[in-house]
Design a protein around this motif. Sequence first.
Motif, PDB file in Angstrom:
ATOM      1  N   ALA A  71      19.487  48.010   9.602  1.00 59.98           N
ATOM      2  CA  ALA A  71      19.710  47.238  10.828  1.00 59.98           C
ATOM      3  C   ALA A  71      19.254  48.032  12.050  1.00 59.98           C
ATOM      4  N   VAL A  72      19.515  49.330  12.053  1.00 60.13           N
ATOM      5  CA  VAL A  72      19.079  50.184  13.165  1.00 60.13           C
ATOM      6  C   VAL A  72      17.556  50.260  13.190  1.00 60.13           C
ATOM      7  N   ARG A  73      16.942  50.405  12.023  1.00 55.36           N
ATOM      8  CA  ARG A  73      15.475  50.458  11.959  1.00 55.36           C
ATOM      9  C   ARG A  73      14.849  49.155  12.445  1.00 55.36           C
ATOM     10  N   ARG A  74      15.418  48.025  12.052  1.00 58.59           N
ATOM     11  CA  ARG A  74      14.889  46.729  12.517  1.00 58.59           C
ATOM     12  C   ARG A  74      14.987  46.636  14.036  1.00 58.59           C
ATOM     13  N   TYR A  75      16.130  47.018  14.578  1.00 54.85           N
ATOM     14  CA  TYR A  75      16.330  46.964  16.025  1.00 54.85           C
ATOM     15  C   TYR A  75      15.336  47.868  16.740  1.00 54.85           C
ATOM     16  N   GLU A  76      15.239  49.116  16.296  1.00 56.04           N
ATOM     17  CA  GLU A  76      14.351  50.068  16.955  1.00 56.04           C
ATOM     18  C   GLU A  76      12.892  49.633  16.855  1.00 56.04           C
ATOM     19  N   SER A  77      12.486  49.123  15.715  1.00 59.60           N
ATOM     20  CA  SER A  77      11.113  48.647  15.540  1.00 59.60           C
ATOM     21  C   SER A  77      10.824  47.484  16.479  1.00 59.60           C
ATOM     22  N   ALA A  78      11.750  46.551  16.558  1.00 59.76           N
ATOM     23  CA  ALA A  78      11.563  45.399  17.443  1.00 59.76           C
ATOM     24  C   ALA A  78      11.478  45.835  18.901  1.00 59.76           C
ATOM     25  N   GLN A  79      12.256  46.849  19.276  1.00 63.52           N
ATOM     26  CA  GLN A  79      12.224  47.339  20.654  1.00 63.52           C
ATOM     27  C   GLN A  79      10.886  47.991  20.989  1.00 63.52           C
ATOM     28  N   VAL A  80      10.331  48.741  20.049  1.00 64.11           N
ATOM     29  CA  VAL A  80       9.014  49.362  20.270  1.00 64.11           C
ATOM     30  C   VAL A  80       7.958  48.282  20.464  1.00 64.11           C
ATOM     31  N   VAL A  81       7.956  47.300  19.583  1.00 66.81           N
ATOM     32  CA  VAL A  81       6.967  46.220  19.687  1.00 66.81           C
ATOM     33  C   VAL A  81       7.148  45.462  21.004  1.00 66.81           C
ATOM     34  N   LYS A  82       8.388  45.185  21.364  1.00 68.10           N
ATOM     35  CA  LYS A  82       8.670  44.430  22.589  1.00 68.10           C
ATOM     36  C   LYS A  82       8.256  45.198  23.843  1.00 68.10           C
ATOM     37  N   HIS A  83       8.692  46.439  23.953  1.00 65.27           N
ATOM     38  CA  HIS A  83       8.495  47.192  25.189  1.00 65.27           C
ATOM     39  C   HIS A  83       7.113  47.823  25.316  1.00 65.27           C
ATOM     40  N   SER A  84       6.534  48.248  24.216  1.00 69.28           N
ATOM     41  CA  SER A  84       5.256  48.960  24.288  1.00 69.28           C
ATOM     42  C   SER A  84       4.047  48.075  24.018  1.00 69.28           C
ATOM     43  N   PHE A  85       4.278  46.918  23.385  1.00 70.89           N
ATOM     44  CA  PHE A  85       3.148  46.080  22.984  1.00 70.89           C
ATOM     45  C   PHE A  85       3.321  44.618  23.396  1.00 70.89           C
ATOM     46  N   GLY A  86       4.145  44.388  24.404  1.00 68.39           N
ATOM     47  CA  GLY A  86       4.320  43.040  24.919  1.00 68.39           C
ATOM     48  C   GLY A  86       4.803  42.051  23.877  1.00 68.39           C
ATOM     49  N   ASP A  87       5.623  42.539  22.947  1.00 68.90           N
ATOM     50  CA  ASP A  87       6.180  41.714  21.861  1.00 68.90           C
ATOM     51  C   ASP A  87       5.099  41.191  20.923  1.00 68.90           C
ATOM     52  N   SER A  88       3.945  41.863  20.878  1.00 64.99           N
ATOM     53  CA  SER A  88       2.830  41.456  20.018  1.00 64.99           C
ATOM     54  C   SER A  88       2.748  42.358  18.798  1.00 64.99           C
ATOM     55  N   LEU A  89       3.142  41.823  17.655  1.00 67.09           N
ATOM     56  CA  LEU A  89       3.047  42.591  16.417  1.00 67.09           C
ATOM     57  C   LEU A  89       1.593  42.935  16.082  1.00 67.09           C
ATOM     58  N   PRO A  90       0.629  42.001  16.257  1.00 71.04           N
ATOM     59  CA  PRO A  90      -0.766  42.383  16.003  1.00 71.04           C
ATOM     60  C   PRO A  90      -1.241  43.546  16.886  1.00 71.04           C
ATOM     61  N   ALA A  91      -0.815  43.596  18.146  1.00 73.71           N
ATOM     62  CA  ALA A  91      -1.205  44.707  19.021  1.00 73.71           C
ATOM     63  C   ALA A  91      -0.611  46.021  18.520  1.00 73.71           C
ATOM     64  N   PHE A  92       0.625  45.971  18.044  1.00 76.19           N
ATOM     65  CA  PHE A  92       1.257  47.157  17.483  1.00 76.19           C
ATOM     66  C   PHE A  92       0.496  47.650  16.256  1.00 76.19           C
ATOM     67  N   VAL A  93       0.200  46.739  15.346  1.00 76.94           N
ATOM     68  CA  VAL A  93      -0.502  47.114  14.108  1.00 76.94           C
ATOM     69  C   VAL A  93      -1.889  47.665  14.433  1.00 76.94           C
ATOM     70  N   ALA A  94      -2.587  47.031  15.366  1.00 72.95           N
ATOM     71  CA  ALA A  94      -3.922  47.509  15.759  1.00 72.95           C
ATOM     72  C   ALA A  94      -3.838  48.927  16.316  1.00 72.95           C
ATOM     73  N   ALA A  95      -2.839  49.201  17.154  1.00 74.81           N
ATOM     74  CA  ALA A  95      -2.680  50.548  17.708  1.00 74.81           C
ATOM     75  C   ALA A  95      -2.328  51.543  16.615  1.00 74.81           C
ATOM     76  N   PHE A  96      -1.476  51.147  15.710  1.00 71.18           N
ATOM     77  CA  PHE A  96      -1.058  52.030  14.620  1.00 71.18           C
ATOM     78  C   PHE A  96      -2.233  52.384  13.714  1.00 71.18           C
ATOM     79  N   LEU A  97      -3.088  51.405  13.468  1.00 72.40           N
ATOM     80  CA  LEU A  97      -4.200  51.612  12.535  1.00 72.40           C
ATOM     81  C   LEU A  97      -5.465  52.154  13.199  1.00 72.40           C
ATOM     82  N   SER A  98      -5.469  52.299  14.507  1.00 69.67           N
ATOM     83  CA  SER A  98      -6.703  52.650  15.216  1.00 69.67           C
ATOM     84  C   SER A  98      -7.295  53.993  14.785  1.00 69.67           C
ATOM     85  N   ASN A  99      -6.483  54.929  14.354  1.00 77.08           N
ATOM     86  CA  ASN A  99      -6.997  56.245  13.960  1.00 77.08           C
ATOM     87  C   ASN A  99      -6.690  56.612  12.519  1.00 77.08           C
ATOM     88  N   ARG A 100      -6.479  55.612  11.679  1.00 76.68           N
ATOM     89  CA  ARG A 100      -6.197  55.945  10.281  1.00 76.68           C
ATOM     90  C   ARG A 100      -6.728  54.872   9.360  1.00 76.68           C
TER      91      ARG A 100
END
Length: 122
Positions: A71-100
């Motif tokens: 539950a804590v992991r779900r909350y923290e993950s959702a907060q990262v996506v919301k605050h750092s990526f404008g609530d866009s999961l595709p933007a988060f995944v693209a940033a995560f995969l950009s260098n790997r």
Amino acid sequence: MEDYQLYEAEYRLMDLVWSREPINSTQLARLCLEQFGWKKPTVYNLIRKLSDRGFLRNENATVTALVDRSAVRRYESAQVVKHSFGDSLPAFVAAFLSNRRLSAAEADALRRLIDESEEDHA
């Protein structure tokens, strides 16, 4: 979604509880001293604060978690996506995969997660 925000020290304490619960509060304080250098009053203060916030139960000097690690992991993950990526999961995944590069097994696992998520919400 409930507020499951934990600060760094709180998360470290919760991590010990999740991996060893139920755990005696004295034993928990001893582990915190060994692993983090925290003194007993610091540990007991964190236990009290986390109990007051509904994360822990401390009864008869036995500490147990009231909130799942997942539950804590779900909350923290959702907060990262919301605050750092404008609530866009595709933007988060693209940033995560950009260098790997993903291994075939990782790509297959992600495809299964996406397929399962689509099935659950259909």
